[in-house]
Design a protein around this motif. Structure first.
Motif, PDB file in Angstrom:
ATOM      1  N   LEU A   1      45.110 140.053 -38.891  1.00 29.58           N
ATOM      2  CA  LEU A   1      46.397 140.580 -38.465  1.00 29.58           C
ATOM      3  C   LEU A   1      46.266 141.981 -37.868  1.00 29.58           C
ATOM      4  O   LEU A   1      46.797 142.273 -36.802  1.00 29.58           O
ATOM      5  N   THR A   2      45.522 142.851 -38.557  1.00 26.88           N
ATOM      6  CA  THR A   2      45.364 144.196 -37.999  1.00 26.88           C
ATOM      7  C   THR A   2      44.608 144.126 -36.680  1.00 26.88           C
ATOM      8  O   THR A   2      44.855 144.887 -35.758  1.00 26.88           O
ATOM      9  N   MET A   3      43.722 143.172 -36.645  1.00 26.93           N
ATOM     10  CA  MET A   3      42.963 142.982 -35.409  1.00 26.93           C
ATOM     11  C   MET A   3      43.906 142.627 -34.254  1.00 26.93           C
ATOM     12  O   MET A   3      43.812 143.173 -33.153  1.00 26.93           O
ATOM     13  N   LEU A   4      44.858 141.744 -34.520  1.00 26.82           N
ATOM     14  CA  LEU A   4      45.820 141.371 -33.487  1.00 26.82           C
ATOM     15  C   LEU A   4      46.723 142.547 -33.141  1.00 26.82           C
ATOM     16  O   LEU A   4      47.028 142.809 -31.974  1.00 26.82           O
ATOM     17  N   ALA A   5      47.142 143.275 -34.179  1.00 29.49           N
ATOM     18  CA  ALA A   5      47.998 144.433 -33.938  1.00 29.49           C
ATOM     19  C   ALA A   5      47.268 145.446 -33.073  1.00 29.49           C
ATOM     20  O   ALA A   5      47.838 146.036 -32.147  1.00 29.49           O
ATOM     21  N   GLU A   6      45.983 145.618 -33.391  1.00 32.03           N
ATOM     22  CA  GLU A   6      45.163 146.552 -32.637  1.00 32.03           C
ATOM     23  C   GLU A   6      45.048 146.095 -31.174  1.00 32.03           C
ATOM     24  O   GLU A   6      45.108 146.902 -30.249  1.00 32.03           O
ATOM     25  N   SER A   7      44.883 144.794 -30.980  1.00 33.27           N
ATOM     26  CA  SER A   7      44.806 144.268 -29.608  1.00 33.27           C
ATOM     27  C   SER A   7      46.065 144.607 -28.837  1.00 33.27           C
ATOM     28  O   SER A   7      46.008 145.078 -27.697  1.00 33.27           O
ATOM     29  N   LEU A   8      47.195 144.377 -29.461  1.00 34.36           N
ATOM     30  CA  LEU A   8      48.475 144.651 -28.803  1.00 34.36           C
ATOM     31  C   LEU A   8      48.577 146.123 -28.446  1.00 34.36           C
ATOM     32  O   LEU A   8      48.993 146.498 -27.354  1.00 34.36           O
ATOM     33  N   ARG A   9      48.187 146.972 -29.397  1.00 36.53           N
ATOM     34  CA  ARG A   9      48.283 148.405 -29.185  1.00 36.53           C
ATOM     35  C   ARG A   9      47.370 148.821 -28.029  1.00 36.53           C
ATOM     36  O   ARG A   9      47.777 149.545 -27.132  1.00 36.53           O
ATOM     37  N   LEU A  10      46.141 148.313 -28.039  1.00 37.49           N
ATOM     38  CA  LEU A  10      45.200 148.682 -26.979  1.00 37.49           C
ATOM     39  C   LEU A  10      45.584 148.060 -25.640  1.00 37.49           C
ATOM     40  O   LEU A  10      45.168 148.514 -24.582  1.00 37.49           O
ATOM     41  N   ALA A  11      46.367 146.982 -25.717  1.00 36.06           N
ATOM     42  CA  ALA A  11      46.797 146.353 -24.470  1.00 36.06           C
ATOM     43  C   ALA A  11      47.888 147.167 -23.786  1.00 36.06           C
ATOM     44  O   ALA A  11      48.123 147.009 -22.585  1.00 36.06           O
TER      45      ALA A  11
ATOM     46  N   GLY B   1      46.631 141.420 -19.997  1.00 36.98           N
ATOM     47  CA  GLY B   1      46.496 142.665 -20.748  1.00 36.98           C
ATOM     48  C   GLY B   1      46.045 142.393 -22.175  1.00 36.98           C
ATOM     49  O   GLY B   1      45.165 143.084 -22.714  1.00 36.98           O
ATOM     50  N   LEU B   2      46.630 141.371 -22.782  1.00 34.38           N
ATOM     51  CA  LEU B   2      46.263 141.018 -24.152  1.00 34.38           C
ATOM     52  C   LEU B   2      44.791 140.650 -24.259  1.00 34.38           C
ATOM     53  O   LEU B   2      44.088 141.048 -25.179  1.00 34.38           O
ATOM     54  N   LEU B   3      44.338 139.890 -23.265  1.00 35.64           N
ATOM     55  CA  LEU B   3      42.946 139.472 -23.247  1.00 35.64           C
ATOM     56  C   LEU B   3      42.024 140.692 -23.297  1.00 35.64           C
ATOM     57  O   LEU B   3      41.083 140.755 -24.092  1.00 35.64           O
ATOM     58  N   PHE B   4      42.341 141.664 -22.455  1.00 30.75           N
ATOM     59  CA  PHE B   4      41.500 142.863 -22.425  1.00 30.75           C
ATOM     60  C   PHE B   4      41.696 143.714 -23.670  1.00 30.75           C
ATOM     61  O   PHE B   4      40.742 144.313 -24.184  1.00 30.75           O
ATOM     62  N   GLY B   5      42.941 143.757 -24.159  1.00 24.83           N
ATOM     63  CA  GLY B   5      43.207 144.498 -25.389  1.00 24.83           C
ATOM     64  C   GLY B   5      42.410 143.900 -26.536  1.00 24.83           C
ATOM     65  O   GLY B   5      41.805 144.606 -27.347  1.00 24.83           O
ATOM     66  N   PHE B   6      42.376 142.587 -26.563  1.00 23.97           N
ATOM     67  CA  PHE B   6      41.627 141.886 -27.601  1.00 23.97           C
ATOM     68  C   PHE B   6      40.141 142.215 -27.499  1.00 23.97           C
ATOM     69  O   PHE B   6      39.468 142.446 -28.509  1.00 23.97           O
ATOM     70  N   ALA B   7      39.669 142.270 -26.265  1.00 27.36           N
ATOM     71  CA  ALA B   7      38.262 142.610 -26.064  1.00 27.36           C
ATOM     72  C   ALA B   7      37.952 143.983 -26.641  1.00 27.36           C
ATOM     73  O   ALA B   7      36.951 144.167 -27.339  1.00 27.36           O
ATOM     74  N   ASP B   8      38.844 144.922 -26.371  1.00 26.68           N
ATOM     75  CA  ASP B   8      38.680 146.279 -26.909  1.00 26.68           C
ATOM     76  C   ASP B   8      38.628 146.248 -28.436  1.00 26.68           C
ATOM     77  O   ASP B   8      37.736 146.812 -29.063  1.00 26.68           O
ATOM     78  N   ALA B   9      39.618 145.548 -28.990  1.00 23.84           N
ATOM     79  CA  ALA B   9      39.750 145.511 -30.448  1.00 23.84           C
ATOM     80  C   ALA B   9      38.529 144.851 -31.083  1.00 23.84           C
ATOM     81  O   ALA B   9      38.032 145.284 -32.117  1.00 23.84           O
ATOM     82  N   LEU B  10      38.037 143.814 -30.436  1.00 23.57           N
ATOM     83  CA  LEU B  10      36.881 143.083 -30.939  1.00 23.57           C
ATOM     84  C   LEU B  10      35.668 144.013 -31.050  1.00 23.57           C
ATOM     85  O   LEU B  10      34.922 143.969 -32.029  1.00 23.57           O
ATOM     86  N   GLY B  11      35.525 144.861 -30.053  1.00 25.10           N
ATOM     87  CA  GLY B  11      34.407 145.804 -30.067  1.00 25.10           C
ATOM     88  C   GLY B  11      34.430 146.679 -31.307  1.00 25.10           C
ATOM     89  O   GLY B  11      33.426 146.828 -32.014  1.00 25.10           O
TER      90      GLY B  11
END
Ligand SMILES: Nc1ncnc2c1ncn2[C@@H]1O[C@H](COP(=O)(O)OP(=O)(O)OP(=O)(O)O)[C@@H](O)[C@H]1O
Ligand SMILES: [Mg+2]
Lengths: 514, 418
Positions: free
Chosen positions: B111-121, B361-371
């Protein structure tokens, strides 16, 4: 002049007084006077480049004149933009459609004059208004359709409804019939008469003299940017109009000797081609075109002619079947390989496929041979040779251009076509594929292009002529193939082909089978 | 002899890729993980948060099998719709696969991972929205990066100077600073519009000029005035949306956030509604596709292009404020780090539609968060490699599945009138 008697309607609604417009190197309009009376269909005739479109663009506010005045209902008006023209009740259907292909019919029509519900578009109400208009004038359109997917005839109707939607009382139609089938043109004339009955006045530009004589109440002829004459249709004939336009007598019939067909140059075997959307457009066609003959391909537009030509010239790859040119299989060859086999192509859409519009005339003339001597010397261009060639072609084909360095996009339709013909005919060829070679051309240019095509035939070139104009097909062809729904339903010797038979074949009726 | 339509062959390459990927997974997973290794995925914080213990090896094998199946299905070249859907699903499955592989024997909070993706997106989505405003009217805007940078810099400059003058009114100062960011983004865009509309400068060149100008200008401003660092960096406050925050699991993640994050959604909806449901949007699209047609019905092409390019810059300026005012509370040289360019990719990915761009945007945000997540999980593979995976997917998806994206037809072409 012969006005239709002194009816109360015969008052001038639009007067153009002494309009002059100069483009760099061209005097497009020179002191033009022109009067349109209420409820009249006023035909405007003139060679390519005579200045018809320029004058209409001035009336519609797209160009500003260098001198002159426009009056409406007796009062001088200032038309600085299309907005002004629309406000004054002027509507225009442009020679090149002004529709956004990606938008729907409704969106295109209401653009700039939207029907709203609060801050939002009210598409439903707009569609209802459009349908009401379309019913009132017999213009069948589907408001929900995407314009890019409509055939030209339907696009034209959209353009007319677009003008009527803005309550145009003066309608300018700039060469509306150039892209229409004969049937569609008939329908358009019906609409025009319906409009005139409801008080609309129409300026109608065309190159087809038959149409002029059929629909005009009054005719103005332009030549070289000047008014060459104003005549009433009852006093005019095709020949007299042609002479007035061109300034000399024009031979409207094609003169040609009997053909001496030789070896087959082009053979097509069981060809199948799909169109851009993946539908089968050419469905199993076989035929041959021989050296020294003109094979005409007749048919209502959209029956696969476009795809057939694109496959033969290498612009599309066939799904199956074979195309042989001079004995070589070119089914998967590139356009350049095909060109180098000695194939000349006059494409249907000259603006898109025939010319590089922002390039100067000279570059367009060497477009299919720039990479080989004498135009190329190794990796550098030989500018002098190119200039020599261009000057020669411009002279021989009588291209009216301010100079060989003028941008091709600014030339008139006829002159663009002459450049293509000049380029294709100034090298030895074996096969000429000509698609709608005289679309939008004036009688003088048509005469010229026809002569050139016949001359090529007489030199032993095989000619494949695709045209939607029955007259053109019948005048030029030695044999006529009729295409219907992607198939050739019959091939007739020209001598046996009369209008009636061809018309039936084009509609898919095979008399022999009944 | 009869060449197939191009689209099919591209799909085939893509399918073959998944077949190989599937085989690789099936072969690699048994060797890499014990049968009883568990990847624990939690959905929320705390001990009693819901979670799922996925058997690592088995899950990866199942996913690998799916890849193999969908790839083969597409290669068979029957049922094109089904196989396309299966390939898209496979593309999306890359993310859980990577996550599960990385979290083997550990636990990670999805969940935090998804939240982080959204934020970074957020900056990417806002930047993409900015791009849509300009490009839909036919002006290429590759200067989003520069406009964001200008917004970030001048927004923070405003905070830097106003804060000492107006003590106690922190929120007001922050609001003013965000507005300053918006205005400077807009000014940069106005310059871009002026160059490309008034002088017909090639829009890519003009955009590049703006990008370079922004880098020079902002680092000059920083060196000149912003170097004295003060303690206690201020950022925009969190705002909990009453009522919605209390929704279990997602409430705190979505509705207890900072203002520019919320603005992303407001902008998305506004842009969508304006573009497709108002007269103004209709005119925008017409001007971007066929300006002559718009002109002949009295739409002022130049005005529309100036206005929308400026709006585009203002939105980008807001995106810039996300860096300096919402996230960091300071300004560093080139702190936008290429997000403006990624925003353009997201816009193209979304085919110039707001919600499509959001997906990109989400896709890239997710990539950021994944890192970031990989670093936390201490994955043995150098994180740079794993971080590349989502980008690779994006590229493959863009090339193989989204197909040719059609830009507005008149994009980049100056409009000239007689
Ligand atoms: N935008 C332009 N810039 C420069 N020259 C132009 C421009 N538009 C038209 N011309 C020139 O003005 C002349 C008149 O052109 P116009 O388009 O009015 O001819 P036309 O009578 O409509 O011809 P056609 O029958 O081929 O449509 C031509 O010589 C053309 O080259
Ligand atoms: Mg014209």
């Amino acid at each position: 002049m012969a006005e239709p008697a002194a009816t109360p309607a015969a008052e001038p609604v639009l007067e153009v007084i002494g309009i002059t417009k100069r483009f760099p190197g061209v005097l497009a309009n020179n002191d033009i006077h022109f009067t349109l009376t209420r409820g009249q269909i006023h035909c405007m005739l003139g060679e390519n480049g005579a200045g018809k479109t320029t004058l209409m663009n001035i009336i519609y506010g797209l160009y500003q004149p260098d001198a002159g005045e426009i009056r409406m209902n007796g009062r001088p008006v200032m038309i600085h933009s299309a907005n002004d023209a629309i406000r004054l009740g002027i509507g225009m259907v442009h020679q090149h459609f002004m529709l956004v292909p990606q938008l729907t019919v409704t969106e295109n029509i209401i653009l700039g004059n939207e029907v709203t519900q609060g801050p939002f578009l009210d598409r439903r109400k707009a569609a209802a208004q459009i349908l009401a208009l379309s019913e009132r004038f017999g213009l069948e359109i589907d408001p929900e359709a995407r314009v890019g997917e409509l055939p030209v005839g339907a696009r034209q109707r959209v353009e007319i409804v677009k003008a009527l939607y803005r309550q145009a009382s003066i309608l300018i139609l700039d060469e509306p019939t150039a892209v229409l089938t004969p049937q569609e043109a008939e329908d358009l004339f019906k609409v025009m008469h319906a409009l005139v009955e409801q008080g609309v006045s129409i300026v109608f530009i065309t190159h087809k003299l038959k149409e002029v004589l059929a629909v005009a109440d009054q005719i103005t002829v332009l030549r070289n940017g000047e008014v060459a004459g104003v005549v009433a249709p009852e006093e005019a004939s095709e020949a007299s109009l042609a002479a007035l336009m061109v300034g000399r007598a024009v031979i409207l019939q094609v003169e040609k000797a009997a053909a001496h067909p030789g070896e087959p140059v082009l053979s097509v075997e069981e060809l199948r081609v799909t169109d851009e959307r993946g539908h089968t457009a050419v469905n199993g066609i076989s035929f041959e075109a021989r050296a020294g003959e003109i094979l005409g391909v007749a048919g209502v537009q959209g029956n696969g002619q476009t795809e057939l030509v694109r496959a033969i010239t290498g612009l599309m790859h066939p799904l199956s079947g074979r195309i042989l040119i001079a004995g070589q299989d070119v089914s998967t060859a590139t356009p350049r390989q095909i060109t180098e086999l000695g194939v000349a192509h006059i494409p249907e859409d000259r603006e898109a496929d025939g010319l590089v519009k922002p390039y100067p005339v000279v570059d367009n003339i060497i477009l299919n041979s720039y990479y080989r001597p004498p135009f190329a010397r190794g990796i550098v261009m030989n500018e002098a040779e190119a200039v020599k060639q261009a000057t020669e072609v411009v002279e021989r084909f009588d291209v009216r251009t301010p100079s060989i360095y003028a941008e091709v996009g600014t030339l008139s339709g006829g002159n663009k076509q002459k450049i293509i013909a000049g380029r294709e005919f100034s090298r030895p060829i074996k096969l000429l594929v000509a698609a709608q070679p005289t679309r939008g051309l004036d009688v003088g240019s048509i005469e010229f292009i026809h002569k050139q095509i016949v001359a090529q035939r007489d030199q032993g070139v095989a000619v494949l002529l695709v045209s939607a104009e029955l007259d053109e097909i019948m005048a030029l062809s030695d044999r006529i193939a009729v295409m219907y729904r992607g198939q050739i339903i019959d091939v007739l010797p020209a001598a046996q082909a009369d209008r009636e038979t061809l018309g039936l074949l084009m509609a898919g009726v095979h008399p022999a089978q009944d | 002899m009869s060449p197939r339509p191009l689209r099919l062959t591209r799909l085939h390459v893509f399918a073959a890729l998944f077949v190989l990927l599937g085989l690789a997974l099936l072969w690699w997973a048994p060797g890499a993980f014990e049968a009883d290794t568990i990847s624990r995925l939690n959905f929320g914080l705390g001990r009693d948060a819901p979670g799922w213990g996925a058997p690592t090896r088995l899950t990866l094998q199942v996913i690998g099998g799916l890849y193999l199946a969908s790839g083969l299905l597409a290669l068979v070249n029957r049922w094109p719709r089904v196989s396309l859907a299966a390939l898209v699903l496979s593309g999306l499955l890359i993310f859980p696969a990577v996550l599960i592989g990385a979290a083997a024997g550990k636990q990670t909070n999805v969940l935090t991972m998804l939240a982080e993706s959204l934020r970074l997106a957020t900056p990417i989505v806002i930047g993409a929205t900015a791009g849509i405003w300009a490009e839909r009217t036919g002006i290429i805007n590759i200067a989003i990066e520069g406009m964001m940078l200008a917004g970030a810099c001048f927004g923070f400059t405003s905070l830097f100077f106003l804060e000492p003058i107006m003590p106690g009114a922190t929120n007001l100062v922050l609001l003013i600073s965000v507005l300053v960011a918006v205005v400077f983004g807009g000014l940069m865009a106005l310059l871009h519009a002026w160059l490309s509309i008034r002088f017909n400068v090639n829009q890519v060149v003009s955009g590049t000029v703006i990008n370079i100008l922004a880098i020079g200008l902002t680092s000059f401003v920083r060196r000149e005035w912003l170097l004295s660092t003060r303690a206690g960096r201020i950022t925009l406050p969190n705002i909990a949306i009453p009522g919605l925050v209390d929704i279990p699991v997602i409430g705190d993640v979505l509705f207890n956030n900072k203002p520019i994050f919320y603005m992303m959604f407001v902008l998305l909806i506004l842009t969508h509604v304006i573009l497709f449901y108002t007269p103004f949007g209709l005119r925008m699209r017409a001007v971007g596709e066929h300006p002559e047609a718009a002109d002949t019905v009295g739409v002022n092409v130049f005005f529309m292009r100036y206005l929308n390019t400026t709006i585009s810059g203002m939105i980008a300026g807001l995106g810039g404020a996300w860096f300096s005012l919402e996230t960091v509370g300071g300004f560093d040289d080139v702190m936008t780090g290429g997000r403006g360019f990624i925003a353009l990719a997201a816009m193209i990915f979304g085919k110039w539609t707001p919600f499509g761009a959001f997906g990109g945007g989400l896709l890239f945000g997710f990539a950021d968060a994944l890192g970031t997540r990989f670093q936390i999980l201490n994955v043995p593979v150098p994180p740079q490699w794993l971080q590349m995976l989502p980008f690779l997917t994006t590229m493959v998806v863009l090339a193989g599945l989204v197909g040719r994206a059609t830009a507005p037809a008149a994009e980049g072409i100056p409009y000239e009138k007689q």
